[in-house]
Structures are given as structure tokens and as C-alpha cells.
Write an enzyme that holds these catalytic residues in place. Structure first.
Site, mmCIF file in Angstrom:
data_model
loop_
_atom_site.group_PDB
_atom_site.id
_atom_site.type_symbol
_atom_site.label_atom_id
_atom_site.label_comp_id
_atom_site.label_asym_id
_atom_site.label_seq_id
_atom_site.Cartn_x
_atom_site.Cartn_y
_atom_site.Cartn_z
ATOM 1 N N ARG A 31 0.822 -1.211 0.000
ATOM 2 C CA ARG A 31 0.000 0.000 0.000
ATOM 3 C C ARG A 31 0.857 1.263 0.000
ATOM 4 O O ARG A 31 0.489 2.281 -0.599
ATOM 5 C CB ARG A 31 -0.935 0.015 1.207
ATOM 6 N N VAL A 70 -6.908 5.927 0.277
ATOM 7 C CA VAL A 70 -6.484 4.544 0.053
ATOM 8 C C VAL A 70 -6.972 3.770 1.271
ATOM 9 O O VAL A 70 -6.573 4.037 2.399
ATOM 10 C CB VAL A 70 -4.962 4.432 -0.114
ATOM 11 N N SER A 71 -7.833 2.809 1.032
ATOM 12 C CA SER A 71 -8.639 2.238 2.111
ATOM 13 C C SER A 71 -7.829 1.403 3.089
ATOM 14 O O SER A 71 -6.688 0.999 2.841
ATOM 15 C CB SER A 71 -9.767 1.384 1.523
ATOM 16 N N GLN A 72 -8.452 1.143 4.212
ATOM 17 C CA GLN A 72 -7.907 0.326 5.292
ATOM 18 C C GLN A 72 -7.612 -1.074 4.776
ATOM 19 O O GLN A 72 -8.467 -1.723 4.171
ATOM 20 C CB GLN A 72 -8.948 0.304 6.400
#
Length: 380
Positions: free
Chosen positions: A18, A81-83
Site C-alpha cells: 500500500r 487509500v482504504s484500510q
């Protein structure tokens, strides 16, 4: 999610970190429950940046749609930017198989598209981002890692017909209705997974199966809270726009606490949103001079015909003052919905579903153990 990832997805998460999809400046929430965010610059605070990048939290990468603020406007988030745990859980729900073609709506930083490209091959993945600046940045990050899905700068509600049909369609922004284009661009036997929002609350995912006759049936599942698709945001930015100077509300009292229905319990609020379509809420905890309340819950309808308030005076927690105006008595509707839900044993969010008819009518469905109990049509 809990437990280890299946092999193909584990390999994708290991090879597509990520951190490679975050800009040098990310944003963190200043106060829980409030919209304002503060920047964390990698050059100034590398440890803080790394902590966000490698933690199981969402990383906001854009605020205010990328524009300069208006006077007094908070830095509200517009892309993230998601978990990681939510991303993993959603990708497992998508249930992809080798050779599947996937359309993703909402590229954001590009991490989701990168994971899909690693799992399925870039040629099988199309991702659409409404913001051309974000789309270009995501394309650059994906190219740098040798991952080359098709990145489209466009309106995700329209899908991307050039590469249709798709075996899977994945939303990474929440919708209040399923865009017709997504149904039309789904392959027979396909699946649509998208975060869901109601006027009341944003929570959970819809897992929808389109049919060849133009209908679809889906169910809601527990999940995170995602930003709304830009075309599905509320058009009301100031609750004062709902109330006219000439409004003379009726007054009464209630023993139903406003915090029960809109106090931060995501599950309760998600259900209220499903059974009370088109009703919105806003808390005012800063009344100003001359007001006789400590906290006020506002409720209004999308058509802007009616509104209600429920006041806490800072002392009495058993009885609250209610004001209602317009042809609908909105607090009465809320109280009736709450009474039904609690008397039914507080059925879970995943007891509800969505039906789509050939004419495009979309209907919330509640399933009793012995069959459908009732249906609530959504506005077209």
C-alpha cells in the site's frame, strides 16, 4: 477480515504494498466524528507518514476534491487509500477467479487496481476515476510497479462500455442507487460488489447478482464506511438552507433519545437509513448565544419539504423537545421505524437486501425467516 488470506491474494498483498500508492502528503482526522483533517508530510514527519502507511487505517490522499478551501471550510476528505483489512475483506467478497474481467469504480491512489492486476493480470482490469489528476497519479504508480490495468479518467456511474461485459464490478465509493450502466455492463452470472450509502448513514456493502432479463437481486453485508460517489453526495451543505424564516414548527416532546437513532452506532444508523430512505441528519453542538439547547439533532427530507429537530438541554436525559415542520412529521416517522426495529429484535443489517426490476425500480427488501416481509421503493 479474520484469518489468513488465500494464497493468490496473499501473494498480491506481499508484492503490491500500500505504501507505494500513497502521495508524500497524506491526511489524518483531527477529531473523531468531525470532517476536518490535517496533513502529514513525509518530508517533515517521515515516522508519522510511515505509521499511517503501514497501519490498518484509511489513508486520506485528497481533501476538498483537490481545490483550495472556501473561507472557514474544513479539510473534508474526498479520496483515500482504504484500510487494508477492509480491502482484503471486500476483495474476498468479490470472489474473482482466474480469467475474470473486472471493472473497478473509484481508482483513488490505485492500490486496489494494483492488487487486482497482480491477481488477474492487467489486461483483465479496468479502473475508472472521476478526478483526472488522481487518475494520472495512479497510472504512474501502477506503471512503476509493472502493473498495467486500463486506467480511465471518467464518470464511474457510466462504467466503461468499451471493455464490457465484466465478470465482476467493484465499487470503492459508496452509492445510493446502483447505476444502470453497471447492470448493462455485467456479464451473465456476474457479480457487483459496492459500498452502500443512504441519506441517513454510509455503511456496509451491497452484493448484487444481475440477471439476463435486466433484473437483479442482492443483499447487504457488514463492512466499512466509504466516501460517496460524487453524483450521490448530498446537495445540502448548510442545514440552514432547509429552514425558511417563515416556518412555524409544531412542538412536542419525546422519550426516544436522539443518540439512539443517530449517535454513532453504525449498525443502528445503517438500518435506519434503509427503512427511512431520503431522510438526512445533522448534529449541532454549538448553538450560540440565545439558544436553549446543548445539542440538537436536525432531520430533513431530500425533497426539502419537511424538517424536525430534537433538542438536549444539557440536563434532562429522559425527555427531549421536538420541533416539526412541513407536510411530513419526520420525527414521528423516525420513532415509528425505531419502534418496529426494536420490537422485531433489532434484525441485523444483512437481513436486508435490494431488488431491481426491469424498469429500473430499486427496492429495499427486508426478509423475515418465512419470506419477504415488506419492501420500500427507492426514488428513481
Amino acid at each position: 477480515m479474520t484469518g489468513p488470506l488465500p494464497g493468490p491474494w496473499r501473494e498480491a498483498f506481499e508484492r503490491v504494498p500500500r505504501s507505494a500508492f500513497l502521495p508524500d502528503v497524506v491526511w489524518v482526522r483531527l477529531v473523531d466524528g468531525m470532517p476536518d483533517h490535517a496533513p502529514v508530510d513525509r518530508a517533515v514527519d517521515p515516522d508519522g507518514w510511515e505509521e499511517i502507511a503501514w497501519s490498518d487505517v484509511p489513508a486520506v490522499i485528497q481533501v476538498r476534491d483537490g481545490r483550495e478551501p472556501e473561507p472557514g471550510e474544513p479539510a473534508w476528505p474526498s479520496s483515500s487509500v482504504s484500510q487494508p483489512s477492509i480491502v482484503a475483506s471486500t476483495l474476498l467478497t468479490l470472489d474473482v477467479m482466474d480469467g475474470h474481467r473486472v471493472l473497478e469504480i473509484g481508482t483513488g491512489g490505485g492500490w486496489n487496481a494494483g492488487l487486482l492486476a497482480r491477481r488477474l493480470g492487467g489486461a483483465n482490469v479496468v479502473t475508472v476515476e472521476v478526478d483526472p489528476v488522481l487518475a494520472a497519479a495512479a497510472r504512474g504508480r501502477l506503471d512503476a510497479l509493472g502493473l498495467r490495468p486500463t486506467v480511465v479518467a471518467g464518470d464511474g456511474a457510466k462504467g466503461w462500455a468499451e471493455r464490457a461485459p465484466y465478470d465482476r464490478i467493484l465499487g470503492t465509493c459508496s452509492v445510493a442507487r446502483v447505476p444502470r450502466a453497471w447492470l448493462e455492463q455485467s456479464a451473465p452470472g456476474g457479480l457487483i460488489v459496492t459500498p452502500w450509502t443512504t441519506a441517513w448513514a454510509t455503511y456496509g456493502n451491497l452484493v448484487l447478482t444481475p440477471r439476463q432479463d435486466g433484473t437483479a437481486r442482492g443483499r447487504f453485508v457488514h463492512g466499512g464506511s466509504f466516501m460517496s460517489m460524487r453524483g450521490h453526495r448530498s446537495r445540502i451543505r448548510d442545514v440552514a438552507a432547509v429552514v425558511r424564516p417563515t416556518d412555524v414548527p409544531d412542538t412536542s416532546t419525546t422519550t426516544l433519545s436522539p443518540w439512539d437513532v443517530a449517535g454513532g452506532d453504525r449498525h443502528a444508523e445503517a438500518v435506519m437509513g434503509l427503512v427511512l430512505p431520503g431522510l438526512r441528519t445533522h448534529w449541532n453542538d454549538d448553538p450560540g448565544t440565545g439558544d436553549d439547547f446543548r445539542s440538537r439533532l436536525w432531520i430533513w427530507d431530500d425533497a426539502l419539504t419537511s424538517w424536525a429537530t430534537v433538542d438536549y438541554d444539557g440536563q434532562q436525559l429522559e425527555t427531549f423537545r421536538v420541533r416539526q415542520h412541513g407536510p411530513r412529521r419526520l420525527w414521528d416517522e423516525v420513532a415509528a421505524a425505531w419502534t418496529w426495529w426494536t420490537s422485531a429484535g433489532r434484525p441485523a443489517f444483512d437481513r436486508f437486501g435490494l431488488d431491481i426490476d426491469p424498469d429500473g425500480t430499486q427496492t429495499i427488501r427486508y426478509d423475515e425467516p418465512d419470506g419477504p416481509s415488506w419492501l420500500i421503493p427507492l426514488d428513481k
